[in-house]
Every structure is written in C-alpha cells, then in structure tokens.
Design a protein around this motif. Structure first.
Motif, PDB file in Angstrom:
ATOM      1  N   THR A  23       8.691   5.625  31.762  1.00 39.16           N
ATOM      2  CA  THR A  23       7.897   6.856  31.718  1.00 39.16           C
ATOM      3  C   THR A  23       8.450   7.940  32.643  1.00 39.16           C
ATOM      4  N   LYS A  24       9.627   7.719  33.210  1.00 39.79           N
ATOM      5  CA  LYS A  24      10.245   8.717  34.085  1.00 39.79           C
ATOM      6  C   LYS A  24      11.686   8.942  33.657  1.00 39.79           C
ATOM      7  N   ALA A  25      12.135  10.162  33.792  1.00 41.78           N
ATOM      8  CA  ALA A  25      13.502  10.502  33.405  1.00 41.78           C
ATOM      9  C   ALA A  25      14.026  11.588  34.339  1.00 41.78           C
ATOM     10  N   VAL A  26      15.339  11.703  34.385  1.00 41.52           N
ATOM     11  CA  VAL A  26      15.992  12.733  35.188  1.00 41.52           C
ATOM     12  C   VAL A  26      17.102  13.350  34.355  1.00 41.52           C
ATOM     13  N   VAL A  27      17.241  14.650  34.458  1.00 40.02           N
ATOM     14  CA  VAL A  27      18.313  15.378  33.774  1.00 40.02           C
ATOM     15  C   VAL A  27      19.329  15.795  34.823  1.00 40.02           C
ATOM     16  N   HIS A  28      20.565  15.331  34.657  1.00 41.87           N
ATOM     17  CA  HIS A  28      21.665  15.710  35.554  1.00 41.87           C
ATOM     18  C   HIS A  28      22.412  16.884  34.916  1.00 41.87           C
ATOM     19  N   ARG A  30      16.984   7.527  32.182  1.00 40.11           N
ATOM     20  CA  ARG A  30      15.760   7.014  32.796  1.00 40.11           C
ATOM     21  C   ARG A  30      15.841   7.122  34.317  1.00 40.11           C
ATOM     22  N   ASP A  31      14.677   7.254  34.907  1.00 38.27           N
ATOM     23  CA  ASP A  31      14.607   7.393  36.357  1.00 38.27           C
ATOM     24  C   ASP A  31      13.820   6.223  36.950  1.00 38.27           C
ATOM     25  N   PRO A  88      25.523   5.343  31.761  1.00 34.79           N
ATOM     26  CA  PRO A  88      25.432   4.947  30.340  1.00 34.79           C
ATOM     27  C   PRO A  88      24.071   5.315  29.742  1.00 34.79           C
ATOM     28  N   THR A  89      24.061   5.600  28.467  1.00 31.75           N
ATOM     29  CA  THR A  89      22.839   6.005  27.773  1.00 31.75           C
ATOM     30  C   THR A  89      21.784   4.907  27.819  1.00 31.75           C
ATOM     31  N   ASP A  90      20.564   5.288  28.184  1.00 29.37           N
ATOM     32  CA  ASP A  90      19.461   4.322  28.217  1.00 29.37           C
ATOM     33  C   ASP A  90      18.172   4.910  27.662  1.00 29.37           C
ATOM     34  N   LEU A  91      18.264   6.027  26.945  1.00 25.17           N
ATOM     35  CA  LEU A  91      17.101   6.670  26.340  1.00 25.17           C
ATOM     36  C   LEU A  91      17.323   6.823  24.834  1.00 25.17           C
ATOM     37  N   HIS A 105      13.496  16.328  37.311  1.00 20.97           N
ATOM     38  CA  HIS A 105      12.773  15.089  37.034  1.00 20.97           C
ATOM     39  C   HIS A 105      11.597  15.353  36.088  1.00 20.97           C
ATOM     40  N   PHE A 106      11.343  14.371  35.210  1.00 23.55           N
ATOM     41  CA  PHE A 106      10.288  14.479  34.201  1.00 23.55           C
ATOM     42  C   PHE A 106       9.461  13.191  34.195  1.00 23.55           C
TER      43      PHE A 106
END
Length: 216
Positions: free
Chosen positions: A171-176, A166-167, A106-109, A197-198
């Motif tokens: 302050t961290k995120a991941v793109v699948h 979010r990861d 689910p969206t969290d950003l 990862h960002f």
C-alpha cells in the motif's frame, strides 16, 4: 710394558691450551653455554632437512574469505550513480539514466500502477520546482492559492528519468525521479534526484487511488 715419556714441549702446549680455554670460559656471561659445533652435513642432507616454506596462516585465509564485500547488495543507489552519464550530457544521456534506474530497482508493481504513479510523480516534481500546476495538489502544496516565485525556470526544466516502486508495503510506493533545471541564480544543474512517496487508499466503492504524501 715400557712407556715412552712425553715431550716437555707437548706438555707445555697442552697446558697453554687448557689455560686459554679456562680464561675464555671465565670471561663468558653467567649462564651462557658455549655454542655447540655445527655438525658437518653434506649438501644433500641439508636440502632434505630444510623446512618447507611456511604456508599462509589459516586465520588469515578465513578472514579474507569472510570479509564483507566492498559493494554490499543493498547499495543500489551507489551502483546506479556510478552508471549515470557525466554531467552535461544533455538529452542524449537520458535513456542511459532510465536504464540505470530500472536496473537498480527491479519492477515490483503492476504496470498500470507504475504508469499512474510515474505520471503523478512527474507532475508533482514540475509543480514543486516551477510552481506550475500546484493547485491540483492542495494537500501537498497548501500555499497553492498564493503567488509563488518558482525556484527553477520552466524553460530549462527537464525530467531525465522516472520509475515507481513499492516502498516496503503493497500500500506504499515511491517515485524516483532524476531531473535537470536552471535555478533563479542562473545555475544549470542536471542529475538531480527527488523522491515522491504515495499511499494507496481504497474508496467505499472499491476504487483504489494513489495519494501523494506532503514533503517533509
């Protein structure tokens, strides 16, 4: 009072019965008692005295109730994988893949952050697979100044779906990403999965930027 003398034949029969019973008792194993004769009961009495069928053991019922589910809540990747279209579906199956990713995570950003991350993740994946645009990411591809033989052909490369989440930290995120491509050996495969990862960095002027992390 006058008593009637017993018949010799009756005495002989009683003696014989006692002898047979004594022999039977002597032939039984030590400590074993002769079975008691079953009391004569009517069909109605048996029906009311037979024990009811035994219920399920309480322990077994409790174990079944507390047994862990075969599909844990944290197994989102497996749930998403089961909802993906079959291999070789082509562009027609890309929308189903996108819906599966969005349902699994689910969206969290914020919408702006997700768009920025997805755009960067798609560019990074294309550069990593085909070699196109590696010079834009010198910290991720330190050999971008050299000629690189691409692992996948540009013509058959296609990103089927992508999301950013979010990861574990704001302050961290991941793109699948799910993608398809043909390798140098001529083998085409789809439903390939890659994560980028960002980390979120803030400049001295307060501007926030998502920075990709090198692959390990």
């Amino acid at each position: 009072m006058t008593t009637t003398p017993r018949s010799p034949r009756l005495l002989l029969l009683s003696t014989a019965l006692l002898a047979v019973a004594g022999i039977a008792l002597l032939g039984m194993p030590h400590g074993q008692q002769p079975p008691a004769p079953a009391p004569a009961t009517s069909p109605t009495t048996r029906a009311t005295t037979d024990p009811p069928s035994a219920p399920s053991a309480p322990g077994r019922k409790a174990a079944a109730a507390t047994a862990p589910s075969t599909t844990p809540a944290g197994s989102t990747p497996s749930v998403v994988e089961s909802a993906l279209p079959p291999h070789g579906e082509g562009v027609a199956g890309d929308r189903a893949i996108q819906r599966s990713l969005e349902a699994g995570w689910p969206t969290d950003l914020p919408a702006a952050d997700e768009r920025e991350l997805v755009t960067a993740g798609r560019a990074l994946l294309r550069a990593d697979a085909t070699g196109v645009g590696r010079e834009k990411w010198p910290t991720v591809f330190p050999d971008s100044g050299q000629e690189v033989v691409p692992a996948f052909a540009t013509a058959r490369f296609r990103i089927q779906a992508a999301i950013a989440r979010r990861d574990g930290s704001p302050t961290k995120a991941v793109v699948h990403l799910v993608w398809a491509g043909m390798d140098r050996g001529g083998t085409f495969t789809d439903l390939r999965i890659t994560d980028w990862h960002f980390t979120r960095t803030t400049s001295t002027k307060g501007a926030a930027t998502w920075t990709p992390q090198p692959r390990t």
